[in-house]
Motif scaffolding. Structure first.
Motif, PDB file in Angstrom:
ATOM      1  N   GLY A 139       0.792  -1.223   0.000  1.00 35.08           N
ATOM      2  CA  GLY A 139       0.000   0.000   0.000  1.00 35.08           C
ATOM      3  C   GLY A 139       0.826   1.276   0.000  1.00 35.08           C
ATOM      4  O   GLY A 139       0.274   2.374   0.040  1.00 35.08           O
ATOM      5  N   LEU A 140       2.136   1.148  -0.061  1.00 33.85           N
ATOM      6  CA  LEU A 140       3.003   2.327  -0.075  1.00 33.85           C
ATOM      7  C   LEU A 140       2.886   3.065  -1.404  1.00 33.85           C
ATOM      8  O   LEU A 140       2.560   2.469  -2.426  1.00 33.85           O
ATOM      9  CB  LEU A 140       4.460   1.910   0.160  1.00 33.85           C
ATOM     10  N   PRO A 141       3.179   4.354  -1.416  1.00 33.05           N
ATOM     11  CA  PRO A 141       3.128   5.097  -2.677  1.00 33.05           C
ATOM     12  C   PRO A 141       4.202   4.617  -3.645  1.00 33.05           C
ATOM     13  O   PRO A 141       5.210   4.027  -3.231  1.00 33.05           O
ATOM     14  CB  PRO A 141       3.378   6.544  -2.251  1.00 33.05           C
ATOM     15  N   LEU A 142       3.993   4.874  -4.920  1.00 32.97           N
ATOM     16  CA  LEU A 142       4.938   4.425  -5.945  1.00 32.97           C
ATOM     17  C   LEU A 142       6.261   5.177  -5.899  1.00 32.97           C
ATOM     18  O   LEU A 142       7.197   4.807  -6.601  1.00 32.97           O
ATOM     19  CB  LEU A 142       4.316   4.543  -7.332  1.00 32.97           C
ATOM     20  N   THR A 143       6.371   6.174  -5.072  1.00 33.65           N
ATOM     21  CA  THR A 143       7.651   6.859  -4.915  1.00 33.65           C
ATOM     22  C   THR A 143       8.591   6.091  -3.991  1.00 33.65           C
ATOM     23  O   THR A 143       9.753   6.458  -3.853  1.00 33.65           O
ATOM     24  CB  THR A 143       7.441   8.285  -4.369  1.00 33.65           C
ATOM     25  N   VAL A 144       8.073   5.023  -3.382  1.00 26.89           N
ATOM     26  CA  VAL A 144       8.848   4.193  -2.453  1.00 26.89           C
ATOM     27  C   VAL A 144       9.011   2.803  -3.055  1.00 26.89           C
ATOM     28  O   VAL A 144       8.067   2.239  -3.602  1.00 26.89           O
ATOM     29  CB  VAL A 144       8.119   4.082  -1.092  1.00 26.89           C
ATOM     30  N   ASN A 145      10.208   2.223  -2.943  1.00 29.56           N
ATOM     31  CA  ASN A 145      10.449   0.866  -3.426  1.00 29.56           C
ATOM     32  C   ASN A 145       9.907  -0.120  -2.391  1.00 29.56           C
ATOM     33  O   ASN A 145      10.525  -0.367  -1.354  1.00 29.56           O
ATOM     34  CB  ASN A 145      11.942   0.646  -3.653  1.00 29.56           C
ATOM     35  N   ALA A 146       8.748  -0.671  -2.673  1.00 29.21           N
ATOM     36  CA  ALA A 146       8.050  -1.545  -1.724  1.00 29.21           C
ATOM     37  C   ALA A 146       8.798  -2.854  -1.472  1.00 29.21           C
ATOM     38  O   ALA A 146       8.566  -3.498  -0.459  1.00 29.21           O
ATOM     39  CB  ALA A 146       6.643  -1.849  -2.231  1.00 29.21           C
ATOM     40  N   ALA A 147       9.691  -3.250  -2.356  1.00 29.25           N
ATOM     41  CA  ALA A 147      10.428  -4.502  -2.162  1.00 29.25           C
ATOM     42  C   ALA A 147      11.445  -4.384  -1.033  1.00 29.25           C
ATOM     43  O   ALA A 147      11.790  -5.383  -0.398  1.00 29.25           O
ATOM     44  CB  ALA A 147      11.130  -4.910  -3.453  1.00 29.25           C
ATOM     45  N   LEU A 148      11.910  -3.184  -0.750  1.00 29.83           N
ATOM     46  CA  LEU A 148      12.908  -2.994   0.303  1.00 29.83           C
ATOM     47  C   LEU A 148      12.286  -2.755   1.677  1.00 29.83           C
ATOM     48  O   LEU A 148      12.907  -3.029   2.698  1.00 29.83           O
ATOM     49  CB  LEU A 148      13.803  -1.804  -0.054  1.00 29.83           C
ATOM     50  N   GLU A 149      11.076  -2.274   1.697  1.00 26.45           N
ATOM     51  CA  GLU A 149      10.465  -1.839   2.948  1.00 26.45           C
ATOM     52  C   GLU A 149      10.064  -2.951   3.921  1.00 26.45           C
ATOM     53  O   GLU A 149      10.232  -2.768   5.126  1.00 26.45           O
ATOM     54  CB  GLU A 149       9.281  -0.927   2.665  1.00 26.45           C
ATOM     55  N   PRO A 150       9.530  -4.104   3.480  1.00 26.88           N
ATOM     56  CA  PRO A 150       9.167  -5.132   4.480  1.00 26.88           C
ATOM     57  C   PRO A 150      10.361  -5.598   5.302  1.00 26.88           C
ATOM     58  O   PRO A 150      10.252  -5.774   6.525  1.00 26.88           O
ATOM     59  CB  PRO A 150       8.603  -6.279   3.642  1.00 26.88           C
ATOM     60  N   GLU A 151      11.505  -5.768   4.663  1.00 25.19           N
ATOM     61  CA  GLU A 151      12.696  -6.195   5.393  1.00 25.19           C
ATOM     62  C   GLU A 151      13.151  -5.112   6.372  1.00 25.19           C
ATOM     63  O   GLU A 151      13.518  -5.410   7.515  1.00 25.19           O
ATOM     64  CB  GLU A 151      13.818  -6.532   4.421  1.00 25.19           C
ATOM     65  N   GLU A 152      13.105  -3.857   5.934  1.00 27.63           N
ATOM     66  CA  GLU A 152      13.463  -2.748   6.829  1.00 27.63           C
ATOM     67  C   GLU A 152      12.537  -2.695   8.032  1.00 27.63           C
ATOM     68  O   GLU A 152      12.977  -2.519   9.165  1.00 27.63           O
ATOM     69  CB  GLU A 152      13.396  -1.418   6.069  1.00 27.63           C
ATOM     70  N   ARG A 153      11.258  -2.875   7.779  1.00 26.23           N
ATOM     71  CA  ARG A 153      10.269  -2.840   8.866  1.00 26.23           C
ATOM     72  C   ARG A 153      10.502  -4.004   9.829  1.00 26.23           C
ATOM     73  O   ARG A 153      10.448  -3.830  11.053  1.00 26.23           O
ATOM     74  CB  ARG A 153       8.867  -2.906   8.278  1.00 26.23           C
ATOM     75  N   ALA A 154      10.770  -5.182   9.294  1.00 21.99           N
ATOM     76  CA  ALA A 154      11.026  -6.352  10.133  1.00 21.99           C
ATOM     77  C   ALA A 154      12.299  -6.161  10.946  1.00 21.99           C
ATOM     78  O   ALA A 154      12.350  -6.531  12.136  1.00 21.99           O
ATOM     79  CB  ALA A 154      11.119  -7.608   9.275  1.00 21.99           C
ATOM     80  N   THR A 155      13.317  -5.560  10.363  1.00 23.00           N
ATOM     81  CA  THR A 155      14.565  -5.309  11.072  1.00 23.00           C
ATOM     82  C   THR A 155      14.331  -4.329  12.227  1.00 23.00           C
ATOM     83  O   THR A 155      14.827  -4.547  13.340  1.00 23.00           O
ATOM     84  CB  THR A 155      15.632  -4.765  10.107  1.00 23.00           C
ATOM     85  N   ARG A 156      13.582  -3.262  11.964  1.00 27.62           N
ATOM     86  CA  ARG A 156      13.281  -2.300  13.036  1.00 27.62           C
ATOM     87  C   ARG A 156      12.481  -2.976  14.152  1.00 27.62           C
ATOM     88  O   ARG A 156      12.717  -2.709  15.335  1.00 27.62           O
ATOM     89  CB  ARG A 156      12.500  -1.109  12.470  1.00 27.62           C
ATOM     90  N   ARG A 157      11.565  -3.855  13.781  1.00 29.46           N
ATOM     91  CA  ARG A 157      10.751  -4.556  14.786  1.00 29.46           C
ATOM     92  C   ARG A 157      11.644  -5.454  15.646  1.00 29.46           C
ATOM     93  O   ARG A 157      11.494  -5.509  16.861  1.00 29.46           O
ATOM     94  CB  ARG A 157       9.660  -5.359  14.091  1.00 29.46           C
ATOM     95  N   ARG A 158      12.568  -6.169  15.017  1.00 36.09           N
ATOM     96  CA  ARG A 158      13.467  -7.055  15.777  1.00 36.09           C
ATOM     97  C   ARG A 158      14.366  -6.271  16.711  1.00 36.09           C
ATOM     98  O   ARG A 158      14.736  -6.751  17.779  1.00 36.09           O
ATOM     99  CB  ARG A 158      14.312  -7.889  14.810  1.00 36.09           C
ATOM    100  N   ARG A 159      14.732  -5.062  16.307  1.00 30.53           N
ATOM    101  CA  ARG A 159      15.608  -4.232  17.154  1.00 30.53           C
ATOM    102  C   ARG A 159      14.823  -3.509  18.233  1.00 30.53           C
ATOM    103  O   ARG A 159      15.411  -2.828  19.070  1.00 30.53           O
ATOM    104  CB  ARG A 159      16.350  -3.221  16.293  1.00 30.53           C
ATOM    105  N   GLY A 160      13.503  -3.624  18.195  1.00 32.54           N
ATOM    106  CA  GLY A 160      12.673  -3.032  19.234  1.00 32.54           C
ATOM    107  C   GLY A 160      12.344  -1.579  19.033  1.00 32.54           C
ATOM    108  O   GLY A 160      12.044  -0.864  19.983  1.00 32.54           O
ATOM    109  N   ARG A 161      12.412  -1.091  17.815  1.00 38.65           N
ATOM    110  CA  ARG A 161      12.093   0.329  17.538  1.00 38.65           C
ATOM    111  C   ARG A 161      10.652   0.509  17.241  1.00 38.65           C
ATOM    112  O   ARG A 161       9.950  -0.173  16.705  1.00 38.65           O
ATOM    113  CB  ARG A 161      12.912   0.837  16.357  1.00 38.65           C
TER     114      ARG A 161
END
Length: 83
Positions: A61-83
């Motif tokens: 659901g992200l805008p097309l100005t963002v590369n959606a393929a990179l974001e799930p991993e980034e989000r998961a990494t932030r979640r694992r780090r507790g942010r």
């Protein structure tokens, strides 16, 4: 006074910028299609690659100005780090 050369340089820059944005949107659209295909995987496979179904649906659901393929991993990494 603006010379013909500087005017054409300005037009070239505007054209180049527009073309760059177009290619970025196309690349991000293709990436989003790949992310949407992840939604068809079962939860075990998603867990194996380190994302949740919620991450996939959020990224699709992200805008097309963002590369959606990179974001799930980034989000998961932030979640694992507790942010």
């Amino acid at each position: 006074m603006e010379t013909a050369s500087s005017f054409s340089d300005t037009r070239r820059l505007a054209y180049s910028t527009s073309l760059s944005l177009l290619w970025r949107v196309i690349r991000n659209w293709r990436a989003r299609r790949a992310v949407v295909r992840l939604d068809a995987l079962d939860d075990y496979l998603l867990h194996d690659i380190g994302v949740t179904r919620a991450d996939v649906r959020w990224a699709s659901g992200l805008p097309l100005t963002v590369n959606a393929a990179l974001e799930p991993e980034e989000r998961a990494t932030r979640r694992r780090r507790g942010r």
